[in-house]
Write an enzyme that holds these catalytic residues in place. Structure first.
Site, PDB file in Angstrom:
ATOM      1  N   CYS A  35       0.835  -1.210   0.000  1.00 25.14           N
ATOM      2  CA  CYS A  35       0.000   0.000   0.000  1.00 25.14           C
ATOM      3  C   CYS A  35       0.872   1.265   0.000  1.00 25.14           C
ATOM      4  O   CYS A  35       1.869   1.344   0.708  1.00 25.14           O
ATOM      5  CB  CYS A  35      -0.920  -0.011   1.223  1.00 25.14           C
ATOM      6  SG  CYS A  35      -2.026   1.410   1.253  1.00 25.14           S
ATOM      7  N   CYS A  60       0.292   0.284  10.353  1.00 21.46           N
ATOM      8  CA  CYS A  60      -0.093  -0.752   9.389  1.00 21.46           C
ATOM      9  C   CYS A  60       1.081  -1.491   8.746  1.00 21.46           C
ATOM     10  O   CYS A  60       1.918  -0.887   8.065  1.00 21.46           O
ATOM     11  CB  CYS A  60      -0.952  -0.134   8.296  1.00 21.46           C
ATOM     12  SG  CYS A  60      -1.518  -1.377   7.136  1.00 21.46           S
ATOM     13  N   CYS A 113     -16.225  -9.390   5.252  1.00 20.94           N
ATOM     14  CA  CYS A 113     -15.698  -8.058   4.987  1.00 20.94           C
ATOM     15  C   CYS A 113     -14.422  -8.199   4.168  1.00 20.94           C
ATOM     16  O   CYS A 113     -13.452  -8.801   4.633  1.00 20.94           O
ATOM     17  CB  CYS A 113     -15.423  -7.346   6.310  1.00 20.94           C
ATOM     18  SG  CYS A 113     -14.772  -5.698   6.046  1.00 20.94           S
ATOM     19  N   CYS A 118       0.192   4.924   6.958  1.00 21.61           N
ATOM     20  CA  CYS A 118      -0.478   4.715   8.250  1.00 21.61           C
ATOM     21  C   CYS A 118       0.507   4.065   9.235  1.00 21.61           C
ATOM     22  O   CYS A 118       1.021   2.972   8.967  1.00 21.61           O
ATOM     23  CB  CYS A 118      -1.710   3.840   8.079  1.00 21.61           C
ATOM     24  SG  CYS A 118      -2.820   4.454   6.782  1.00 21.61           S
ATOM     25  N   CYS A 132     -19.408  -6.719   3.141  1.00 23.21           N
ATOM     26  CA  CYS A 132     -18.812  -5.429   3.494  1.00 23.21           C
ATOM     27  C   CYS A 132     -17.509  -5.300   2.715  1.00 23.21           C
ATOM     28  O   CYS A 132     -16.867  -6.299   2.407  1.00 23.21           O
ATOM     29  CB  CYS A 132     -18.544  -5.400   4.999  1.00 23.21           C
ATOM     30  SG  CYS A 132     -17.634  -3.941   5.543  1.00 23.21           S
ATOM     31  N   CYS A 149     -19.708   1.476   8.272  1.00 18.79           N
ATOM     32  CA  CYS A 149     -18.941   0.896   9.369  1.00 18.79           C
ATOM     33  C   CYS A 149     -17.714   1.785   9.532  1.00 18.79           C
ATOM     34  O   CYS A 149     -16.921   1.927   8.601  1.00 18.79           O
ATOM     35  CB  CYS A 149     -18.533  -0.531   9.005  1.00 18.79           C
ATOM     36  SG  CYS A 149     -17.407  -1.289  10.191  1.00 18.79           S
ATOM     37  N   ARG A 171     -18.224  -2.976  17.574  1.00 16.93           N
ATOM     38  CA  ARG A 171     -17.516  -4.166  17.124  1.00 16.93           C
ATOM     39  C   ARG A 171     -16.168  -4.327  17.823  1.00 16.93           C
ATOM     40  O   ARG A 171     -15.326  -3.433  17.755  1.00 16.93           O
ATOM     41  CB  ARG A 171     -17.295  -4.019  15.608  1.00 16.93           C
ATOM     42  CG  ARG A 171     -16.779  -5.201  14.878  1.00 16.93           C
ATOM     43  CD  ARG A 171     -16.758  -4.902  13.381  1.00 16.93           C
ATOM     44  NE  ARG A 171     -18.100  -4.679  12.835  1.00 16.93           N
ATOM     45  CZ  ARG A 171     -18.923  -5.659  12.454  1.00 16.93           C
ATOM     46  NH1 ARG A 171     -18.542  -6.901  12.534  1.00 16.93           N
ATOM     47  NH2 ARG A 171     -20.116  -5.378  11.979  1.00 16.93           N
TER      48      ARG A 171
HETATM   49  S1  SF4 Z   1      -4.275   1.010   6.855  1.00 14.69           S
HETATM   50 FE1  SF4 Z   1      -2.626  -0.024   5.711  1.00 14.69          FE
HETATM   51  S2  SF4 Z   1      -3.644  -0.827   3.915  1.00 14.69           S
HETATM   52 FE2  SF4 Z   1      -5.034   0.701   4.777  1.00 14.69          FE
HETATM   53  S3  SF4 Z   1      -4.490   2.610   3.744  1.00 14.69           S
HETATM   54 FE3  SF4 Z   1      -3.240   2.558   5.603  1.00 14.69          FE
HETATM   55  S4  SF4 Z   1      -1.280   1.621   4.948  1.00 14.69           S
HETATM   56 FE4  SF4 Z   1      -2.815   1.176   3.363  1.00 14.69          FE
END
Ligand code: SF4
Length: 363
Positions: free
Chosen positions: A53, A60, A97, A57, A129, A189, A261
Site C-alpha cells: 500500500c 499498518c 468483509c 499509516c 462489506c 462501518c 464491534r
Molecule cells: S491502513 Fe494499511 S492498507 Fe489501509 S491505507 Fe493505511 S497503509 Fe494502506
C-alpha cells in the site's frame, strides 16, 4: 431516549471517566434497551489484496514503505473469495468483509472484479462489506448496485491525532468517503484504534466525530493496536483491558443503536475481558484466525466462548433487509474512469520517517 447527534467532548469525557461500575451499569442498560444482549454479530475479514500500500499509516504492516513480515498478494479471484466466504458461513459468520490495501478505488478491471465478488457473496445470502480505501459517489453507487451491505472506512482517531498517524491523506477525505457511502443504501462501518499513543481526549474526540454523524454509523469497530515489528508503532505499549472496556462502554452510550464491534487486539484479551466488553455493549466481532494481517482468536475458541456466555450469533440481514444484486450488464452506474484528487497533506511524522529509513537500511 432519542439518539443524540450533538455530543460534546466534555460530555463524552465525563462518561469515559466515570467510576467503572457506574459506567458498566449505564452502558449495559442502554445496550439492553436497544439490542438483544445475548446476540452478537460475527464477521469474517478477508484480505483480498494484501500489502504494497502506498499510504503511510503508522500502525499498518501493509504499508509498502515499512519493512514487515507481511507478504504481499495480488487481488484474489472471485472463485477464491467464494470458497472463503462459504467456509466463513459454515463456521457461523453472517458477514464477509473484504479488505484491499489500496489508497482509493480506481475504476477498471480490479474494481469490476470486486463488484463481482460482492454479487457472488450476496447471492450466498451473507452480508457483504468492503474496505477498499477512499471512494467516490459513483463508485459507492456501483457497490450498492452490486449488493453491498456495508462499507468500512475508519476515522482511526481524533482529527488532531490523525495528523500524528498518517501524512498521506486528510481526515476530511475520510469524512467525504463516508458521505459518499451515505448517499447510497449501503450501511456505514467506521471506528478507530486505541493504543497508538493518543490521549484520552483524542479518544473522546474520535467518539465526537462518529456520534455527531447523522445518521450515526451502523457499525463502529473499536480496535486495540497490535504493534507490528517494522511499523512506526512497533514499540507502543498494549492498552489495558480497562481502557478497552471504557471505550466500548462510552461508544455504546453515545451511539445506542450502533453495533459496537470488538476488533483487532482480541488475542491480547482474556475471555473474561472479552465478556466484560460484551456486557459493556460490544455486540459484534471479527472471527477467523487473522484480521487482515494480525492474529485473531481461532473460530472454535470464539464459539466456545459464545457457548459459555450463552451468546448466539446474529443471523444475516436481521438489522436491515438484503440488498438486491444488479448484474454488470444491467447496471445503471457505469465506469466513469474518474481520477479524483484526494488530498496529500504530506507533513512530516518523525516516527513514520524513522521506520521508513530503518526499512531502507534493511533492504
Ligand atoms: S491502513 Fe494499511 S492498507 Fe489501509 S491505507 Fe493505511 S497503509 Fe494502506
Amino acid at each position: 431516549m432519542a439518539t443524540r447527534h450533538n455530543w460534546t467532548k466534555e460530555e463524552i469525557l465525563e462518561i469515559y471517566n466515570k467510576p467503572l461500575m457506574e459506567l458498566l451499569y449505564e452502558a449495559a442498560t442502554v445496550h439492553r434497551k436497544n439490542h438483544d444482549p445475548n446476540t452478537v454479530q460475527v464477521s469474517t475479514l478477508l484480505s483480498i489484496k494484501t500489502g504494497g500500500c502506498p499510504e503511510d499509516c503508522g500502525y499498518c504492516p501493509q504499508a509498502a514503505r515499512y519493512h514487515t513480515n507481511v507478504e504481499g498478494n495480488d487481488l484474489m479471484s472471485v472463485n477464491q473469495v467464494k470458497a472463503q466466504a462459504l467456509r466463513a458461513k459454515e463456521s457461523g459468520s453472517s458477514r464477509v468483509c473484504m479488505g484491499a490495501a489500496w489508497r482509493n478505488v480506481k475504476d477498471g478491471e480490479e474494481f469490476d472484479s470486486v463488484l463481482e465478488m460482492v454479487r457472488t457473496i450476496n447471492k450466498l445470502d451473507m452480508e457483504v462489506c468492503c474496505t477498499l480505501g477512499m471512494i467516490t459517489e459513483n463508485q459507492a453507487q456501483r457497490l450498492a448496485e452490486a449488493g453491498l451491505y456495508a462499507y468500512n472506512h475508519n476515522l482511526d482517531s481524533s482529527e488532531e491525532y490523525y495528523k500524528e498517524v498518517i501524512s498521506t491523506r486528510g481526515y476530511q477525505d475520510r469524512l467525504d468517503t463516508i458521505g459518499n457511502v451515505r448517499k447510497t443504501n449501503v450501511t456505514v462501518c467506521s471506528g478507530g484504534i486505541i493504543g497508538m499513543g493518543e490521549s484520552v481526549d483524542d479518544r473522546a474526540g474520535m467518539l465526537v466525530a462518529l456520534s455527531t454523524l447523522s445518521p450515526q454509523p451502523e457499525s463502529v469497530p473499536i480496535n486495540a493496536l497490535v504493534p507490528v515489528e517494522g511499523t512506526p508503532m512497533e514499540e507502543q505499549e498494549p492498552v489495558s483491558i480497562w481502557e478497552m472496556v471504557r471505550m466500548v462502554a462510552t461508544a455504546r452510550i453515545v451511539m445506542p443503536e450502533t453495533q459496537v464491534r470488538l476488533s483487532a487486539g482480541r488475542t491480547q484479551m482474556s475471555r473474561e475481558g472479552q465478556a466484560m466488553c460484551f456486557f459493556a455493549g460490544a455486540n459484534s466481532i471479527f472471527a477467523g484466525d487473522k484480521l487482515l494481517t494480525t492474529p485473531n482468536p481461532d473460530v472454535n475458541e470464539d464459539m466456545e466462548l459464545f457457548k459459555s456466555l450463552g451468546l448466539n450469533p446474529q443471523k444475516a440481514f436481521e438489522k436491515k433487509e438484503q440488498p438486491k444484486s444488479v448484474s454488470a450488464e444491467e447496471s445503471k452506474y457505469q465506469n466513469l474512469g474518474e481520477k479524483p484528487k484526494w488530498s496529500r497533506p504530506g507533513h512530516t511524522i518523525e516516527r513514520n520517517v524513522e521506520a521508513q529509513q530503518k526499512s531502507k537500511a534493511k533492504a
